[in-house]
Write a protein that holds these residues in place. Structure first.
Motif, PDB file in Angstrom:
ATOM      1  N   ARG A   1       0.805  -1.218   0.000  1.00 43.56           N
ATOM      2  CA  ARG A   1       0.000   0.000   0.000  1.00 43.56           C
ATOM      3  C   ARG A   1       0.840   1.270   0.000  1.00 43.56           C
ATOM      4  O   ARG A   1       0.319   2.350  -0.194  1.00 43.56           O
ATOM      5  N   GLY A   2       2.153   1.152   0.230  1.00 38.46           N
ATOM      6  CA  GLY A   2       2.964   2.347   0.364  1.00 38.46           C
ATOM      7  C   GLY A   2       3.904   2.620  -0.781  1.00 38.46           C
ATOM      8  O   GLY A   2       4.713   3.540  -0.700  1.00 38.46           O
ATOM      9  N   ALA A   3       3.823   1.851  -1.855  1.00 41.87           N
ATOM     10  CA  ALA A   3       4.744   2.049  -2.976  1.00 41.87           C
ATOM     11  C   ALA A   3       4.332   3.267  -3.793  1.00 41.87           C
ATOM     12  O   ALA A   3       3.180   3.418  -4.169  1.00 41.87           O
ATOM     13  N   ASN A   4       5.315   4.149  -4.040  1.00 42.20           N
ATOM     14  CA  ASN A   4       5.049   5.336  -4.864  1.00 42.20           C
ATOM     15  C   ASN A   4       5.225   5.034  -6.341  1.00 42.20           C
ATOM     16  O   ASN A   4       4.666   5.706  -7.191  1.00 42.20           O
ATOM     17  N   GLY A   5       6.021   4.060  -6.664  1.00 40.66           N
ATOM     18  CA  GLY A   5       6.256   3.700  -8.053  1.00 40.66           C
ATOM     19  C   GLY A   5       6.579   2.221  -8.151  1.00 40.66           C
ATOM     20  O   GLY A   5       6.674   1.505  -7.151  1.00 40.66           O
ATOM     21  N   GLU A   6       6.751   1.755  -9.351  1.00 45.62           N
ATOM     22  CA  GLU A   6       7.040   0.334  -9.579  1.00 45.62           C
ATOM     23  C   GLU A   6       8.386  -0.069  -8.981  1.00 45.62           C
ATOM     24  O   GLU A   6       8.562  -1.196  -8.543  1.00 45.62           O
ATOM     25  N   ALA A   7       9.345   0.855  -8.948  1.00 48.40           N
ATOM     26  CA  ALA A   7      10.678   0.541  -8.431  1.00 48.40           C
ATOM     27  C   ALA A   7      10.673   0.333  -6.918  1.00 48.40           C
ATOM     28  O   ALA A   7      11.472  -0.438  -6.398  1.00 48.40           O
ATOM     29  N   GLU A   8       9.784   0.985  -6.192  1.00 47.20           N
ATOM     30  CA  GLU A   8       9.724   0.881  -4.733  1.00 47.20           C
ATOM     31  C   GLU A   8       8.831  -0.251  -4.253  1.00 47.20           C
ATOM     32  O   GLU A   8       8.798  -0.544  -3.067  1.00 47.20           O
ATOM     33  N   ARG A   9       8.088  -0.867  -5.119  1.00 42.70           N
ATOM     34  CA  ARG A   9       7.107  -1.875  -4.737  1.00 42.70           C
ATOM     35  C   ARG A   9       7.789  -3.131  -4.196  1.00 42.70           C
ATOM     36  O   ARG A   9       8.729  -3.643  -4.786  1.00 42.70           O
ATOM     37  N   ILE A  10       7.290  -3.626  -3.073  1.00 37.49           N
ATOM     38  CA  ILE A  10       7.756  -4.884  -2.497  1.00 37.49           C
ATOM     39  C   ILE A  10       6.786  -5.962  -2.947  1.00 37.49           C
ATOM     40  O   ILE A  10       5.576  -5.837  -2.764  1.00 37.49           O
ATOM     41  N   ARG A  11       7.327  -7.019  -3.532  1.00 42.67           N
ATOM     42  CA  ARG A  11       6.482  -8.088  -4.070  1.00 42.67           C
ATOM     43  C   ARG A  11       6.730  -9.385  -3.330  1.00 42.67           C
ATOM     44  O   ARG A  11       7.847  -9.690  -2.949  1.00 42.67           O
ATOM     45  N   PHE A  12       5.667 -10.154  -3.164  1.00 46.26           N
ATOM     46  CA  PHE A  12       5.772 -11.489  -2.581  1.00 46.26           C
ATOM     47  C   PHE A  12       5.810 -12.503  -3.717  1.00 46.26           C
ATOM     48  O   PHE A  12       4.936 -12.515  -4.580  1.00 46.26           O
ATOM     49  N   SER A  13       6.838 -13.323  -3.722  1.00 46.53           N
ATOM     50  CA  SER A  13       6.950 -14.385  -4.720  1.00 46.53           C
ATOM     51  C   SER A  13       7.193 -15.697  -3.978  1.00 46.53           C
ATOM     52  O   SER A  13       8.172 -15.833  -3.257  1.00 46.53           O
ATOM     53  N   SER A  14       6.317 -16.640  -4.161  1.00 45.26           N
ATOM     54  CA  SER A  14       6.416 -17.916  -3.474  1.00 45.26           C
ATOM     55  C   SER A  14       7.553 -18.751  -4.051  1.00 45.26           C
ATOM     56  O   SER A  14       7.687 -18.870  -5.265  1.00 45.26           O
ATOM     57  N   SER A  15       8.354 -19.325  -3.173  1.00 44.33           N
ATOM     58  CA  SER A  15       9.415 -20.225  -3.649  1.00 44.33           C
ATOM     59  C   SER A  15       8.850 -21.616  -3.909  1.00 44.33           C
ATOM     60  O   SER A  15       9.422 -22.393  -4.664  1.00 44.33           O
ATOM     61  N   ILE A  16       7.722 -21.939  -3.293  1.00 43.14           N
ATOM     62  CA  ILE A  16       7.085 -23.242  -3.503  1.00 43.14           C
ATOM     63  C   ILE A  16       6.338 -23.270  -4.826  1.00 43.14           C
ATOM     64  O   ILE A  16       6.429 -24.221  -5.594  1.00 43.14           O
ATOM     65  N   LEU A  17       5.577 -22.220  -5.082  1.00 39.91           N
ATOM     66  CA  LEU A  17       4.740 -22.134  -6.275  1.00 39.91           C
ATOM     67  C   LEU A  17       5.115 -20.897  -7.079  1.00 39.91           C
ATOM     68  O   LEU A  17       4.594 -19.815  -6.836  1.00 39.91           O
ATOM     69  N   PRO A  18       6.053 -21.024  -8.028  1.00 40.82           N
ATOM     70  CA  PRO A  18       6.416 -19.860  -8.852  1.00 40.82           C
ATOM     71  C   PRO A  18       5.199 -19.316  -9.596  1.00 40.82           C
ATOM     72  O   PRO A  18       4.239 -20.044  -9.870  1.00 40.82           O
ATOM     73  N   LYS A  19       5.260 -18.044  -9.917  1.00 36.74           N
ATOM     74  CA  LYS A  19       4.100 -17.342 -10.474  1.00 36.74           C
ATOM     75  C   LYS A  19       3.536 -17.979 -11.744  1.00 36.74           C
ATOM     76  O   LYS A  19       2.335 -18.067 -11.903  1.00 36.74           O
ATOM     77  N   TRP A  20       4.381 -18.433 -12.642  1.00 36.62           N
ATOM     78  CA  TRP A  20       3.892 -18.945 -13.923  1.00 36.62           C
ATOM     79  C   TRP A  20       4.060 -20.452 -14.072  1.00 36.62           C
ATOM     80  O   TRP A  20       3.931 -20.972 -15.179  1.00 36.62           O
TER      81      TRP A  20
END
Length: 145
Positions: free
Chosen positions: A87-106
């Motif tokens: 909720r606090g990212a001002n731009g795409e560069a500051e965004r914190i993303r959650f990526s599962s190591s068990i289930l990759p996104k694609w």
């Protein structure tokens, strides 16, 4: 009008007629969902100290992604990934993303199946020897191969 119908319903390829396989898939689905939930909770717990200027947490749960089917050694297992919102990212560069190591996104298949398919093709088609290829999936000590 009492007509006799001699139609025999054939088993469809996507139907499970083995109750053991059905139990295994259901159990795998539940275990995978629990593991992904725990992974997301651990990620959020690490980031709890990140706050917005008004004191609210910066990272929050944001539901689940659409359900998809992952091809495994016991057949397709339906799963959905956890979504986390920054909720606090001002731009795409500051965004914190959650990526599962068990289930990759694609991911659509397990890594063991990705490694097995070329071996199965090469060994099975050229020599008719599926034992070594199936041992890669089922284990070297798997009986009845």
């Amino acid at each position: 009008m009492n007509e006799t119908i001699n139609i025999v319903r054939l088993r469809q390829p996507d139907e499970i007629d083995d109750p053991l396989t059905d139990v295994l898939r259901t159990g795998a689905r539940k275990l995978l969902a629990q593991a992904i939930e725990m992974e997301a909770e651990a990620f959020l717990a690490e980031m709890r100290d990140l706050k917005l200027p008004d004191g609210r947490e910066r990272l929050v749960r944001h539901g689940h992604g659409p359900e998809r089917s992952i091809q495994t050694g016991i057949g397709p297992v339906p799963v959905s990934r956890v979504k986390v919102r920054d909720r606090g990212a001002n731009g795409e560069a500051e965004r914190i993303r959650f990526s599962s190591s068990i289930l990759p996104k694609w991911a659509r298949r397990t890594r063991s199946l990705d490694a097995l398919l070329p071996v199965l093709y090469l060994r099975g088609v050229s020599t008719g020897d599926f034992q070594e290829a199936l041992a890669a999936l089922l284990g070297k000590e798997a009986p009845n191969l």
